[in-house]
Design a protein around this motif. Structure first.
Motif, mmCIF file in Angstrom:
data_model
loop_
_atom_site.group_PDB
_atom_site.id
_atom_site.type_symbol
_atom_site.label_atom_id
_atom_site.label_comp_id
_atom_site.label_asym_id
_atom_site.label_seq_id
_atom_site.Cartn_x
_atom_site.Cartn_y
_atom_site.Cartn_z
ATOM 1 N N ALA A 108 38.741 48.154 58.750
ATOM 2 C CA ALA A 108 39.550 49.128 59.506
ATOM 3 C C ALA A 108 40.928 49.343 58.881
ATOM 4 C CB ALA A 108 39.684 48.674 60.956
ATOM 5 N N TYR A 109 41.476 48.330 58.214
ATOM 6 C CA TYR A 109 42.839 48.516 57.688
ATOM 7 C C TYR A 109 42.898 49.513 56.531
ATOM 8 C CZ TYR A 109 42.045 44.617 54.264
ATOM 9 O OH TYR A 109 41.574 43.777 53.284
ATOM 10 N N TYR A 110 41.761 49.896 56.009
ATOM 11 C CA TYR A 110 41.761 50.960 55.005
ATOM 12 C C TYR A 110 42.116 52.316 55.638
ATOM 13 C CZ TYR A 110 39.174 47.803 51.797
ATOM 14 O OH TYR A 110 38.764 46.770 50.987
ATOM 15 N N VAL A 165 39.670 32.673 56.396
ATOM 16 C CA VAL A 165 40.998 32.722 55.771
ATOM 17 C C VAL A 165 40.826 33.103 54.303
ATOM 18 C CG1 VAL A 165 43.085 31.428 55.186
ATOM 19 C CG2 VAL A 165 41.875 30.897 57.306
ATOM 20 N N GLN A 166 41.572 34.110 53.866
ATOM 21 C CA GLN A 166 41.451 34.540 52.469
ATOM 22 C C GLN A 166 42.418 33.750 51.580
ATOM 23 O OE1 GLN A 166 41.318 38.791 51.918
ATOM 24 N NE2 GLN A 166 39.648 39.013 53.384
ATOM 25 N N MET A 167 42.395 34.085 50.302
ATOM 26 C CA MET A 167 43.328 33.456 49.351
ATOM 27 C C MET A 167 44.549 34.358 49.196
ATOM 28 S SD MET A 167 42.368 30.464 48.199
ATOM 29 C CE MET A 167 43.021 30.161 46.545
ATOM 30 N N MET A 186 51.584 44.982 43.531
ATOM 31 C CA MET A 186 50.422 44.168 43.907
ATOM 32 C C MET A 186 49.464 44.948 44.785
ATOM 33 S SD MET A 186 50.445 40.490 45.870
ATOM 34 C CE MET A 186 48.911 39.689 46.351
ATOM 35 N N ARG A 187 48.182 44.778 44.512
ATOM 36 C CA ARG A 187 47.176 45.342 45.399
ATOM 37 C C ARG A 187 47.108 44.434 46.627
ATOM 38 N NH1 ARG A 187 42.324 44.108 48.488
ATOM 39 N NH2 ARG A 187 41.163 46.029 48.615
ATOM 40 N N ILE A 188 47.547 44.954 47.746
ATOM 41 C CA ILE A 188 47.473 44.210 48.995
ATOM 42 C C ILE A 188 47.478 45.230 50.138
ATOM 43 C CG2 ILE A 188 49.978 43.673 48.691
ATOM 44 C CD1 ILE A 188 49.565 41.266 50.576
ATOM 45 N N THR A 223 47.006 40.864 42.327
ATOM 46 C CA THR A 223 46.074 41.380 43.336
ATOM 47 C C THR A 223 45.609 40.272 44.248
ATOM 48 O OG1 THR A 223 44.079 42.697 43.728
ATOM 49 C CG2 THR A 223 43.920 41.057 41.987
ATOM 50 N N GLU A 224 45.401 40.647 45.481
ATOM 51 C CA GLU A 224 44.610 39.785 46.340
ATOM 52 C C GLU A 224 43.278 40.492 46.479
ATOM 53 O OE1 GLU A 224 43.598 40.064 49.988
ATOM 54 O OE2 GLU A 224 43.497 42.119 49.271
ATOM 55 N N TRP A 225 42.228 39.736 46.771
ATOM 56 C CA TRP A 225 40.946 40.369 47.079
ATOM 57 C C TRP A 225 40.396 39.668 48.303
ATOM 58 C CZ3 TRP A 225 38.130 44.206 47.839
ATOM 59 C CH2 TRP A 225 36.736 44.227 47.761
ATOM 60 N N VAL A 226 39.653 38.606 48.153
ATOM 61 C CA VAL A 226 39.146 37.943 49.354
ATOM 62 C C VAL A 226 39.347 36.434 49.250
ATOM 63 C CG1 VAL A 226 37.174 37.638 50.878
ATOM 64 C CG2 VAL A 226 37.458 39.810 49.692
ATOM 65 N N GLY A 227 38.422 35.780 48.583
ATOM 66 C CA GLY A 227 38.467 34.332 48.442
ATOM 67 C C GLY A 227 37.627 33.963 47.235
ATOM 68 N N TRP A 248 48.073 34.154 53.703
ATOM 69 C CA TRP A 248 48.897 34.345 54.916
ATOM 70 C C TRP A 248 48.713 35.746 55.505
ATOM 71 C CZ3 TRP A 248 52.128 38.496 54.306
ATOM 72 C CH2 TRP A 248 52.344 38.918 52.981
ATOM 73 N N HIS A 249 48.406 36.683 54.618
ATOM 74 C CA HIS A 249 48.317 38.085 55.025
ATOM 75 C C HIS A 249 46.964 38.438 55.647
ATOM 76 C CE1 HIS A 249 46.341 37.685 51.249
ATOM 77 N NE2 HIS A 249 45.934 38.939 51.249
ATOM 78 N N GLU A 250 45.943 37.589 55.395
ATOM 79 C CA GLU A 250 44.601 37.867 55.935
ATOM 80 C C GLU A 250 43.948 36.559 56.383
ATOM 81 O OE1 GLU A 250 42.112 40.947 54.503
ATOM 82 O OE2 GLU A 250 43.437 41.449 52.831
ATOM 83 N N PRO A 251 44.330 36.098 57.563
ATOM 84 C CA PRO A 251 43.831 34.784 58.002
ATOM 85 C C PRO A 251 42.453 34.792 58.653
ATOM 86 C CG PRO A 251 45.501 35.593 59.516
ATOM 87 C CD PRO A 251 45.399 36.623 58.429
HETATM 88 CA CA CA Z 1 41.908 40.808 51.103
#
Ligand code: CA
Length: 369
Positions: A108-110, A165-167, A186-188, A223-227, A248-251
């Motif tokens: 949904a955040y897209y 919890v993501q990385m 950064m991609r976030i 970049t962050e992606w998932v984990g 921290w941004h995607e717990p």
């Molecule tokens: Ca992510």
């Protein structure tokens, strides 16, 4: 055996069908039994924001499609399209809203361009973990709010996956203070991106399939992606040196299924129930899969690919948390609906935090004594 006795047998109808199927001219007519209507197969398309068959995300979308077909006994067939196959990743929402596809799988955040409030239904920085997110959605009023928001787009939402919890993401420089985030491209996505902006960085939202090249070419610095499970599949370790934690941004990121409302309402009730419950199964299944697979992927990254695994310093996290609270409160104040969603989040957080202090958190602590 008398023919009428044979027809009384349990296999009569099946046998009749088999004869007919074989082109037998003597397929018997059973007195008093209406010939079964030929069954109509409902064909649905599912567009996704993921590369086709991408481990965990794309494969969960596939599983959702298969489950709907299986549970419906083949009455609904779902064809899955990866990002860019039918429409580009970020047109998933519009494609389902407009009926180009009946189903979508993404996050949904897209869609914050449609409504700021959409972000609350994926994840909030320093907010709910997966277990809490599901508690809020299913039993804390979250799902009703989400449905209300998407209804204006002719869509029905469903939670359909959670990453846990993501990385924190992949960086080519050390993050020792908040200053190190200044000027960082950064991609976030989502609210985390707004927090990075507040810290002086430049957030970028790109679909997963474009991240490796963007990082390799220097279009983005981080970049962050998932984990680990997903990040290993994309090979980010080849183009970035440090792998920071925690996310921290995607717990507790919720993935979504979006369903075209008209297509859904055209289904009989049993199929509607099957579609919604298949989403529920996948919502739990993905979390179980990630819980099981992240650790082995992390070991591969660290031991085989020599990835430098780093925790964000505590003082960086403290500052990011303070910025997150500001950002989330400001986003929530932008419109009346976002305010309602945030009020619901805050109310549930208060309840669940008090409970988790003496349950989950106390247990983690006890396990490590
Ligand atoms: Ca992510």
């Amino acid at each position: 055996m008398q023919r009428r006795d044979f027809l009384k047998g349990a296999g009569a109808l099946a046998a009749a069908g088999a004869l007919a199927a074989c082109g037998g001219k003597e397929a018997p007519q059973v007195a008093g039994t209406a010939a079964a209507k030929p069954r109509e197969t409902i064909k649905w398309k599912m567009v996704t924001t993921w590369p086709k068959n991408f481990p965990g995300l794309g494969t969960s979308a596939n599983k959702l499609a298969e489950l709907i077909t299986e549970m419906s006994g083949g009455r609904i067939e779902v064809t899955v399209y990866g990002a860019g196959e039918l429409v580009p990743a970020f047109q998933t929402f519009d494609a389902v809203s407009e009926g180009t596809a009946e189903l979508g799988h993404g996050a949904a955040y897209y869609w914050k361009g449609k409504s700021e409030a959409a972000q609350f239904f994926t994840t909030v920085p320093f907010g709910f973990n997966a277990q809490e997110m599901n508690g809020w959605l299913y039993y804390g009023g979250g799902m009703e709010l989400w449905a209300e928001l998407y209804d204006q787009f002719g869509l029905i939402p469903a939670a359909a996956g959670n990453s846990g919890v993501q990385m924190g993401g992949w960086f080519n420089k050390e993050i020792n203070s908040l200053k190190d985030l200044e000027g960082l491209k950064m991609r976030i996505p989502g609210l985390g991106g707004e927090v990075l902006k507040r810290a002086g960085g430049t957030p970028v939202n790109l679909p997963g399939g474009e991240l490796f090249t963007a990082l390799q070419s220097g279009t983005i610095d981080a970049t962050e992606w998932v984990g680990p499970y997903n990040d290993l599949a994309f090979g980010f370790y080849k183009v970035a040196k440090y792998y920071y934690y925690p996310g921290w941004h995607e717990p507790g990121t919720t993935l979504e299924a979006i369903i075209n409302k008209k297509a859904f309402e055209a289904l009989p009730e049993d199929l509607q129930s099957i579609v919604m419950n298949a989403c529920k199964v996948i919502n739990q299944d993905m979390l179980a899969e990630y819980t099981a697979r992240n650790n082995s992927a992390l070991s591969t990254l660290v031991e085989k690919h020599n990835v430098d695994l780093r925790p964000f310093p505590d003082d960086v996290l403290v500052k990011l948390k303070a910025l997150s609270e500001e950002v989330v409160a400001e986003v929530a104040a932008k419109d009346a609906f976002s305010t309602r969603v945030y009020d619901s989040v805050k109310k549930f957080r208060k309840q669940v935090q008090a409970w988790h202090d003496v349950s989950e958190k106390a247990y983690y602590r006890a396990r490590e004594l």
